[in-house]
Design an enzyme around this catalytic site. Structure first.
Site, PDB file in Angstrom:
ATOM      1  N   TYR A 141     -47.906  24.303 -14.967  1.00  0.00           N
ATOM      2  CA  TYR A 141     -46.901  23.954 -15.964  1.00  0.00           C
ATOM      3  C   TYR A 141     -46.357  25.237 -16.567  1.00  0.00           C
ATOM      4  O   TYR A 141     -47.134  26.109 -16.963  1.00  0.00           O
ATOM      5  CB  TYR A 141     -47.529  23.081 -17.055  1.00  0.00           C
ATOM      6  CG  TYR A 141     -46.582  22.702 -18.174  1.00  0.00           C
ATOM      7  CD1 TYR A 141     -45.525  21.819 -17.951  1.00  0.00           C
ATOM      8  CD2 TYR A 141     -46.753  23.213 -19.454  1.00  0.00           C
ATOM      9  CE1 TYR A 141     -44.659  21.468 -18.982  1.00  0.00           C
ATOM     10  CE2 TYR A 141     -45.891  22.859 -20.488  1.00  0.00           C
ATOM     11  CZ  TYR A 141     -44.848  21.991 -20.255  1.00  0.00           C
ATOM     12  OH  TYR A 141     -44.001  21.639 -21.277  1.00  0.00           O
ATOM     13  N   ASP A 236     -47.715  33.697 -15.392  1.00  0.00           N
ATOM     14  CA  ASP A 236     -47.525  32.941 -16.629  1.00  0.00           C
ATOM     15  C   ASP A 236     -48.865  32.924 -17.350  1.00  0.00           C
ATOM     16  O   ASP A 236     -49.752  32.136 -17.030  1.00  0.00           O
ATOM     17  CB  ASP A 236     -47.033  31.524 -16.320  1.00  0.00           C
ATOM     18  CG  ASP A 236     -46.807  30.714 -17.595  1.00  0.00           C
ATOM     19  OD1 ASP A 236     -47.129  31.223 -18.683  1.00  0.00           O
ATOM     20  OD2 ASP A 236     -46.324  29.564 -17.484  1.00  0.00           O
ATOM     21  N   LYS A 264     -48.539  30.955 -27.199  1.00  0.00           N
ATOM     22  CA  LYS A 264     -49.826  30.483 -27.733  1.00  0.00           C
ATOM     23  C   LYS A 264     -50.532  31.558 -28.589  1.00  0.00           C
ATOM     24  O   LYS A 264     -50.063  31.827 -29.679  1.00  0.00           O
ATOM     25  CB  LYS A 264     -50.686  29.924 -26.601  1.00  0.00           C
ATOM     26  CG  LYS A 264     -49.953  28.727 -25.944  1.00  0.00           C
ATOM     27  CD  LYS A 264     -50.805  27.775 -25.152  1.00  0.00           C
ATOM     28  CE  LYS A 264     -50.011  26.508 -24.880  1.00  0.00           C
ATOM     29  NZ  LYS A 264     -49.612  26.299 -23.505  1.00  0.00           N
TER      30      LYS A 264
END
Ligand code: PLP
Length: 424
Positions: A141, A236, A264
């Site tokens: 994702y 990522d 994050k």
């Protein structure tokens, strides 16, 4: 108001009562508690119930909730600098901190979320290479950008299939999907399309099909494929960055991506993202180069202050990572032992302080196909039992359990105690 009445009223004003789908707990078929506050490893709902938090805001809260130094940085900055849309010293300090502590980042651009970071990194890769195609792995994702919302059927697909309504076929025609941890398929794709591939984007430690670390050999081969075809390798690290190790998965595997994305933990719990990497590539960004990307809120002072406080604290306390590994291992071993004693089939995948308990007969979950075979009903029963007993877990089989630096033996052992009370 109690949890239920707040959630019911929320559904009248926000689709599904939430601002991000997974929070609605649909997969586990119950109503979510409404969270009011958090401290360290603990969170509390509107009815005053205490939970040990194993979600950590989906990753950001590596220092635990409301860490004193982070709160202080936010408070002091808010007194004098909320937003200017102008250069500030705070953004220099955070950028310099990352570029001087992480080997594969020479220059960085701040944005406001992980989605923004990955979509911008891909645009930059396309602008830099003059090519259109990107390779993405099933089960990874990278945010809700159209070009990434492609699900994979079995095997390789050269034509993407939309994983969401509202995604025009046209916007995914340059997205090639292949299996995670399968280098042979990746090689075939490069053989067929190599000259048109701008970038390969990958979670080096996948966390969004549950935790599935990449095999080192697989990543090494991807690195050399990208070198051979002059495509860029994008890691990522929105989830793994500053978590699996301070310098992220790139450090664990000792592989240098050309570009890396963060979010994050980077913002210390505030909305933040970034992408960075090789200077010669980053210099293609506007205002230096032709790739346009901008943001009114990018580099916001309060966010920069929270991020800087978080990252400097993590960097200055390497012992946190030792403890995170120890606690991760304690949880993994404990879960495996209890599951075995109860005759529950599980595979536990872990990388440092992120792990997933897959309810499956497989010994190892190595890709999306494996993950999809898990018994999600069983996960749902496990989840409800844990929640009822004050253990707050991700409400989906395909997400990671996250530990924070504030999780000690007491919190891990409580998890295991509650798990041990589950009816098999
Ligand atoms: C969470 C996540 C994203 C998306 O980040 P948002 O801030 O939710 O937009 C992208 N990539 C990975 C690996 C993630 O875990």
């Amino acid at each position: 108001m109690g949890n239920l009445s707040i959630f019911e009223e929320s559904q009248e004003y926000m689709p599904g009562g939430v601002n991000s789908p997974v929070r609605a707990f649909k997969e586990v078929l119950i109503n979510p508690p409404i969270i009011k506050k958090g401290k360290g490893a603990y969170i509390y709902d509107e009815e005053g119930k205490e939970y040990i938090d194993f979600v950590g805001a989906w990753g950001p809260m590596l220092l635990g909730h409301c860490d004193e130094e982070v709160v202080k940085a936010i408070r002091e900055t808010a007194e004098e600098a909320i937003s200017f849309g102008a250069p500030t010293e705070l953004e220099l300090r955070l950028a310099k901190h990352i570029c001087t502590t992480v080997d594969n980042v020479e220059m960085i651009r701040m944005v406001n979320s992980g989605t923004e970071a990955t979509m911008s990194a891909v645009k930059l890769a396309r602008g830099f290479t003059g090519r259109d195609k990107i390779v993405k792995f099933a089960g990874c994702y990278h945010g809700h950008f159209e070009g990434f919302l492609v699900s994979a059927g079995s095997g390789v697909m050269t034509e993407g299939i939309p994983g969401s309504a509202g995604v025009p076929q046209d916007s995914i025609k340059n997205t090639i999907i292949t299996e995670y941890n399968d280098i042979d398929n990746a090689k075939k794709i490069f053989k067929a399309h190599g000259e048109a591939i701008a970038a390969v984007i990958i979670e080096p430690v996948a966390g969004n099909m549950g935790v599935v670390p990449a095999d080192k050999e697989f990543l090494l081969e991807l690195r050399s494929l990208c070198n051979e075809y002059k495509s860029l390798l994008i890691f990522d690290e929105v989830m793994s960055g500053f978590r699996v190790a301070y310098k992220g998965a790139a450090d664990i595997y000792n592989i240098k991506p050309d570009l890396v994305t963060y979010a994050k933990i980077l913002g210390g719990g505030l909305p933040c993202g970034a992408y960075g990497g090789r200077k010669d590539i980053m210099k293609h960004l506007s205002p230096l180069g032709p790739v346009y990307q901008a943001g009114t809120m990018s580099g916001n002072p309060i966010v920069m202050a929270a991020g800087l406080a978080t990252l400097t604290k993590l960097y200055n306390n390497p012992e946190y990572y030792v403890s995170l590994e120890e606690m991760g291992e304690r949880l993994e071993k404990g879960v495996k032992a209890i599951a075995a004693s109860k005759g529950i089939s599980v595979a536990v995948n872990r990388c440092g302080p992120m792990l997933t308990i897959f309810f499956t007969d497989l010994h190892r979950v190595k890709n999306y196909e494996d993950a999809k075979q898990c018994d999600t009903k069983r996960y749902g029963r496990f989840f409800k039992h844990m929640l009822k007993n004050g253990i707050y877990l991700p409400p989906s089989q395909f997400e990671a359990i996250f530990l924070s630096a504030k999780h000690g033996k007491q919190e891990i052992d409580r998890f295991l105690e509650v798990f041990n009370e589950l009816d098999a």
